[in-house]
Motif scaffolding. Structure first.
Motif, PDB file in Angstrom:
ATOM      1  N   ILE A 220       0.788  -1.205  -0.014  1.00  0.00           N
ATOM      2  CA  ILE A 220      -0.144   0.134   0.040  1.00  0.00           C
ATOM      3  C   ILE A 220       0.868   1.224  -0.068  1.00  0.00           C
ATOM      4  O   ILE A 220       1.954   1.128   0.595  1.00  0.00           O
ATOM      5  N   LEU A 221       0.466   2.154  -0.798  1.00  0.00           N
ATOM      6  CA  LEU A 221       1.048   3.522  -0.522  1.00  0.00           C
ATOM      7  C   LEU A 221       0.086   4.829  -0.957  1.00  0.00           C
ATOM      8  O   LEU A 221      -0.570   4.664  -1.652  1.00  0.00           O
ATOM      9  N   ASP A 222      -0.003   5.372   0.212  1.00  0.00           N
ATOM     10  CA  ASP A 222      -1.109   6.630   0.018  1.00  0.00           C
ATOM     11  C   ASP A 222      -0.310   7.619   0.525  1.00  0.00           C
ATOM     12  O   ASP A 222      -0.072   8.081   1.676  1.00  0.00           O
ATOM     13  N   ALA A 223      -0.069   8.469  -0.501  1.00  0.00           N
ATOM     14  CA  ALA A 223       0.726   9.722  -0.490  1.00  0.00           C
ATOM     15  C   ALA A 223       0.287  11.101  -0.936  1.00  0.00           C
ATOM     16  O   ALA A 223      -0.299  10.712  -2.102  1.00  0.00           O
ATOM     17  N   TYR A 243      -1.782  10.236  -4.507  1.00  0.00           N
ATOM     18  CA  TYR A 243      -1.732   9.039  -5.141  1.00  0.00           C
ATOM     19  C   TYR A 243      -1.956   8.032  -4.121  1.00  0.00           C
ATOM     20  O   TYR A 243      -1.658   7.708  -3.013  1.00  0.00           O
ATOM     21  N   LEU A 244      -2.745   6.891  -4.673  1.00  0.00           N
ATOM     22  CA  LEU A 244      -3.430   5.692  -3.906  1.00  0.00           C
ATOM     23  C   LEU A 244      -2.919   4.554  -4.754  1.00  0.00           C
ATOM     24  O   LEU A 244      -3.628   4.375  -5.712  1.00  0.00           O
ATOM     25  N   GLY A 245      -1.991   3.870  -4.209  1.00  0.00           N
ATOM     26  CA  GLY A 245      -1.820   2.442  -4.775  1.00  0.00           C
ATOM     27  C   GLY A 245      -1.520   1.383  -3.921  1.00  0.00           C
ATOM     28  O   GLY A 245      -1.675   1.598  -2.733  1.00  0.00           O
ATOM     29  N   GLY A 246      -1.472   0.147  -4.479  1.00  0.00           N
ATOM     30  CA  GLY A 246      -1.061  -1.046  -4.085  1.00  0.00           C
ATOM     31  C   GLY A 246      -2.112  -2.021  -4.466  1.00  0.00           C
ATOM     32  O   GLY A 246      -2.510  -2.192  -5.530  1.00  0.00           O
ATOM     33  N   GLY A 247      -2.233  -3.176  -3.513  1.00  0.00           N
ATOM     34  CA  GLY A 247      -2.793  -4.232  -3.776  1.00  0.00           C
ATOM     35  C   GLY A 247      -2.333  -5.565  -3.189  1.00  0.00           C
ATOM     36  O   GLY A 247      -1.651  -5.556  -2.075  1.00  0.00           O
ATOM     37  N   ALA A 248      -2.563  -6.582  -3.982  1.00  0.00           N
ATOM     38  CA  ALA A 248      -2.148  -8.089  -3.074  1.00  0.00           C
ATOM     39  C   ALA A 248      -2.331  -9.127  -4.210  1.00  0.00           C
ATOM     40  O   ALA A 248      -2.821  -8.907  -4.969  1.00  0.00           O
TER      41      ALA A 248
END
Length: 280
Positions: A220-223, A243-248
């Protein structure tokens, strides 16, 4: 995403009553300081792909699932400072994206096939429930602040696909903890304006985090980058880019039905918003 006006009314009443009860404490330079933060804006989906099942389709939501438009979003948080150097943050952000589209090609999810030219309803529901702690490392610095700490977020995800005629349906859902590192910095540009950088981030195998035999890899990256203005002693206004990114990716050994438990989900969102900070 439909947001009831009653939520805003309840939030306003809560903030107004809390401000009345805490103004006296803050004026007396209490070791506790409180803030309420609200953001309203939109999300643009830069990239979002999901695969349900080892033999499933790596489905592109933007190209084939109707996520090629803008979606409204809101974000609420309550913050408490104590002794000027410690901060606790409670955050809630609903993130519910519902779309309808005509499939360009076959979609296979959890062993269910949605043929090309089928009308499909897609749901991606991933609200944020997060608690964070920050420690200010720049004591007695009125111009620049830098704080570091950690966050614990609750993963509360629901992904589903349904044909518009109601004959085909499948979903995947799960709840679990997601720890992350957190930083926040603020630079007072003038007596009126400031800039702020904030980020929560993590990348690690789930088995390392919780000691299980689940080999899922999560990130996860919430910047965000914020430009704000001090309106008065109790209110800030700001413009925010996020920016909101990530996942699994991996298999859940405990939750296999209706598929084989495998999920691959990666996203990149861009959020533009405006909001206010109310010092209670």
């Amino acid at each position: 995403m439909k947001i009831s006006m009653s939520i805003y009314l309840m939030l306003f009443v809560f903030i107004a009553s809390a401000q009345q009860n805490t103004t006296e404490l803050n004026n007396e330079e209490s070791k506790f300081q409180f803030r309420a933060v609200t953001e309203v804006g939109f999300i643009s989906v830069l990239s979002h792909k999901v695969k349900l099942g080892e033999t499933g389709t790596y489905f592109d939501y933007v190209d084939n699932g109707g996520q090629d438009v803008l979606f409204p979003t809101v974000r609420f948080s309550l913050e408490m400072d104590w002794n000027n150097r410690n901060t606790i943050i409670l955050l809630y952000q609903p993130l519910k994206i519902e779309t309808q589209a005509l499939l360009k090609e076959d979609l296979v999810a959890n062993g269910t096939t949605f043929p090309a030219l089928t009308g499909i309803k897609s749901l991606y529901n991933f609200p944020f429930y997060r608690i964070s702690y920050l420690r200010d490392l720049t004591k007695n610095n009125d111009k620049f602040i830098f704080a570091i700490g950690g966050s614990l977020q609750i993963r509360n995800a629901t992904i589903s696909f349904e044909s518009t005629d109601g004959t085909r349906y499948t979903d995947n859902r799960g709840v679990g903890p997601v720890p992350a590192l957190k930083i926040r910095s603020r630079l007072n540009l003038t007596d009126r304006f400031y800039s702020e950088l904030e980020a929560d981030g993590m990348y690690a195998p789930i088995s390392v985090l919780n000691g299980s035999d689940n080999e899922t890899v999560g990130a996860i990256l919430d910047a965000s980058l914020r430009l704000g203005a001090y309106v008065n002693n109790s209110t800030n206004l700001f413009f925010n880019l996020r920016y909101l990114g990530g996942g699994a990716e991996g298999s859940d050994n405990d939750e296999k039905w209706p598929g084989d438990g495998y999920v691959k989900n990666w996203l990149h969102f861009f959020n533009v918003s405006a909001g206010f900070v109310l010092h209670l």
